[in-house]
Design an enzyme around this catalytic site. Structure first.
Site, short mmCIF file in Angstrom:
data_model
loop_
_atom_site.label_atom_id
_atom_site.label_comp_id
_atom_site.label_asym_id
_atom_site.label_seq_id
_atom_site.Cartn_x
_atom_site.Cartn_y
_atom_site.Cartn_z
N TRP A 1 21.73 22.86 28.51
CA TRP A 1 22.93 22.54 29.29
C TRP A 1 24.19 22.46 28.45
O TRP A 1 25.29 22.52 28.99
CB TRP A 1 22.75 21.19 30.01
CG TRP A 1 22.23 20.09 29.12
CD1 TRP A 1 20.94 19.66 29.02
CD2 TRP A 1 22.98 19.30 28.19
NE1 TRP A 1 20.84 18.66 28.09
CE2 TRP A 1 22.07 18.42 27.57
CE3 TRP A 1 24.33 19.24 27.83
CZ2 TRP A 1 22.46 17.48 26.60
CZ3 TRP A 1 24.72 18.32 26.86
CH2 TRP A 1 23.79 17.45 26.26
N LYS B 1 15.96 30.75 32.86
CA LYS B 1 15.84 29.44 33.50
C LYS B 1 16.87 28.50 32.86
O LYS B 1 16.77 28.16 31.70
CB LYS B 1 14.44 28.86 33.32
CG LYS B 1 14.26 27.51 34.03
CD LYS B 1 13.82 26.45 33.05
CE LYS B 1 13.67 25.10 33.72
NZ LYS B 1 14.94 24.32 33.70
N GLU C 1 18.59 22.01 34.48
CA GLU C 1 18.79 21.63 35.87
C GLU C 1 20.22 21.25 36.20
O GLU C 1 20.67 21.44 37.33
CB GLU C 1 17.84 20.49 36.24
CG GLU C 1 16.39 20.89 36.40
CD GLU C 1 15.64 21.02 35.08
OE1 GLU C 1 16.28 20.84 34.03
OE2 GLU C 1 14.43 21.30 35.11
N GLY D 1 16.12 24.15 22.98
CA GLY D 1 15.89 22.83 23.55
C GLY D 1 15.37 21.87 22.50
O GLY D 1 15.53 22.09 21.29
N SER D 2 14.72 20.83 22.95
CA SER D 2 14.20 19.81 22.04
C SER D 2 12.94 20.30 21.35
O SER D 2 12.28 21.24 21.80
CB SER D 2 13.88 18.54 22.83
OG SER D 2 12.77 18.74 23.68
N GLU E 1 14.57 27.68 19.28
CA GLU E 1 15.74 27.09 18.63
C GLU E 1 15.79 25.64 19.10
O GLU E 1 16.15 25.37 20.25
CB GLU E 1 17.00 27.86 18.99
CG GLU E 1 18.17 27.61 18.06
CD GLU E 1 18.86 26.28 18.34
OE1 GLU E 1 18.60 25.31 17.60
OE2 GLU E 1 19.64 26.21 19.29
N CYS F 1 23.08 20.97 18.74
CA CYS F 1 21.95 20.95 17.82
C CYS F 1 22.39 21.09 16.38
O CYS F 1 21.83 20.47 15.47
CB CYS F 1 20.94 22.03 18.18
SG CYS F 1 21.62 23.70 18.18
N GLU G 1 17.15 12.61 16.25
CA GLU G 1 18.41 13.32 16.44
C GLU G 1 19.33 12.47 17.31
O GLU G 1 18.93 12.02 18.38
CB GLU G 1 18.15 14.68 17.11
CG GLU G 1 19.38 15.52 17.32
CD GLU G 1 19.07 16.88 17.91
OE1 GLU G 1 19.93 17.77 17.82
OE2 GLU G 1 17.97 17.06 18.47
#
Length: 473
Positions: free
Chosen positions: A149, A173, A176, A225-226, A247, A281, A378
């Site tokens: 996001w 995808k 959300e 993402g995470s 990533e 990130c 993080e």
């Protein structure tokens, strides 16, 4: 033109799927719009369309792909204000930062359009017994991209562009909370004249994503993402022996040595840490500064944090908007409070701001120790973490004492020492006397829990190409 940015009263959510994608304005807490998740039948039909589109898209001449890329870049430029406003409503970054992001999409498309012929050129080698031996990058099929996001246009185009240029099709995808932004891309692809289903946004459930990954029609998976998500996606793809690019997270070190230009380092480190509210990130999350210059650096760094204007991200005077969600702000507050409770020194007091929005006042902490969550986890938000060390070797040791290895920065006018420190960092990228970020032209990615594979540059094409060798006797 479909309007994804609703105004006025919040729409009714009756009848919505429990897995619905929702836009909730993080500045106000207002529910803006609900998007229903695909049914299983719709998800399968979407995949079938992508698979069918691949057979013709792979045969398109590179010159035609280049033409379409340039047209799409023009369409993105023409819709810059609309896209930027939608990004800000979806995830809360100040409008000026959303406009900057919206410009990155066209830039990536034009980079691959400008360099496609060179990037896709055959590579020849001499081999005894053969008159000609060459390798060629060929497409592999449908690529599934699971994107975050914090940069909904940038991250999407970063995954889409190299794959479409090499001849793959892409199903994306989105996270959300940014469905409104991502769906604009589908409109613009159609307006630019791309064949139907070459690119599609899929508002899919997690279960449907698992089905996609297991389906033989999906040939590769990329995720930003995470690291937790990376473990899940990587394991699922591994069962089907599919290539992945993951990533993931980062806790990048920003090292300031004895010989550093302190003013330049403090300004760069603080501004880059606060960009997107610290929700990046590759943000320089851990400042490691030698004792000789620590006091001067901390003073100047903290001044930047204290000078931020917090408020409505649509207001041009705002420099720091809300975090992406109430949950994100509450989670960051828990990390922050844990550090304070365990003895961290508060240089600039910040923290969760009460109210309907997901606002978090910037904070600066020193004295972070291994028993604190912020030492290992993080920190995805505007917290500056400063570690004082004796010398360059201590800085290297601390910088590498993390499960992450995405990027890093080293400031020092003694370039021999700065290069030595940079070479010792266990990361995928490092900038010396300048924050590197993620330039289009070079490989982007990290080591350890920061992921596997690379995006951007030629590496973005190689990740999901069949590098095929032809040998002619």
């Amino acid at each position: 033109m479909t309007e994804y940015l609703a105004t006025g009263a919040s729409p009714s959510t009756s009848g919505a799927s429990p897995n619905s994608y929702r836009t909730v304005n993080p500045a106000t807490g207002e529910l803006v719009k609900v998007f229903a998740t695909l049914s299983d039948e719709e998800a399968d039909a979407l995949l079938a369309r992508a698979d069918a589109a691949f057979s013709s898209w792979r045969s398109q001449p590179v010159a035609r792909r280049v033409e379409l890329f340039r047209t799409l870049a023009d369409r993105l430029d023409a819709n810059l204000d609309r896209i930027a406003r939608q990004i800000t409503i979806d995830m809360g970054k100040p409008l000026v930062q959303s406009k900057f992001e919206a410009q990155l999409g066209p830039a990536i498309l034009r980079y691959y359009a400008d360099h496609a012929e060179k990037l896709l050129a055959d590579t020849e080698v001499a081999l005894a017994g053969f008159s000609r031996v060459y390798t060629r990058r060929e497409p592999i099929g449908v690529v599934l991209a699971v994107e975050p996001w914090n940069g909904p246009v940038y991250q999407a185009v970063r995954a889409i562009a190299p794959n479409l240029m090499v001849g793959n099709c892409v199903i994306l995808k989105p996270a959300e909370i940014v469905a409104g932004t991502t769906l604009i891309l589908d409109e613009l692809f159609a307006e630019a004249g791309f064949p139907a289903s070459v690119y599609q946004t899929a508002l899919a459930s997690r279960e449907q994503i698992s089905v996609f990954i297991a389906d033989p029609r999906v040939r590769a998976v990329t995720l930003t993402g995470s690291d937790r998500a990376g473990v899940v996606i990587g394991e699922q793809a591994g069962r089907s022996i599919k290539p992945v690019v993951l990533e993931l997270g980062g806790s990048d070190a920003f090292i300031v040595l004895d010989s550093a230009d302190v003013a330049a380092a403090a300004g760069m480190g603080a501004v880059c840490r606060l960009a997107l509210g610290g929700q990046v990130c590759v943000s320089p999350k851990r400042v490691i500064v030698t004792e000789k210059v620590a006091d001067d650096f901390i003073r100047q760094y903290t001044e930047v944090f204290a000078s931020q204007t917090i408020g409505d991200p649509l207001n041009p005077d705002t420099t720091l908007g809300p975090l992406s969600s109430i949950a994100a702000a509450d989670g960051l507050q828990a990390q922050y409070q844990d550090a304070i409770d365990k003895g961290a020194t508060v240089v600039l007091r910040g923290g969760r701001i009460e109210g309907d929005g997901a606002f978090f006042k910037p904070a600066v902490l020193t004295g972070i120790t291994p028993d604190m969550r912020l030492y290992h986890e993080e920190a995805f938000g505007p917290i500056g973490l400063i570690f004082r060390v004796s010398d360059a070797d201590a800085a290297i040791a601390l910088a590498n004492d993390t499960k992450y290895g995405l990027g890093g920065t080293v400031y020092g006018q003694d370039l021999d020492e700065a290069r030595r420190v940079a070479q010792a960092l266990d990361t995928g990228m490092v900038g010396i006397n300048q924050y590197l970020g993620a330039p289009i032209e070079i490989p982007f990615g990290g080591t350890k829990a920061s992921g596997v594979g690379r995006e951007l540059g030629l590496s973005g094409m190689d990740a999901f190409s069949n590098v095929k060798t032809y040998a002619v006797a």
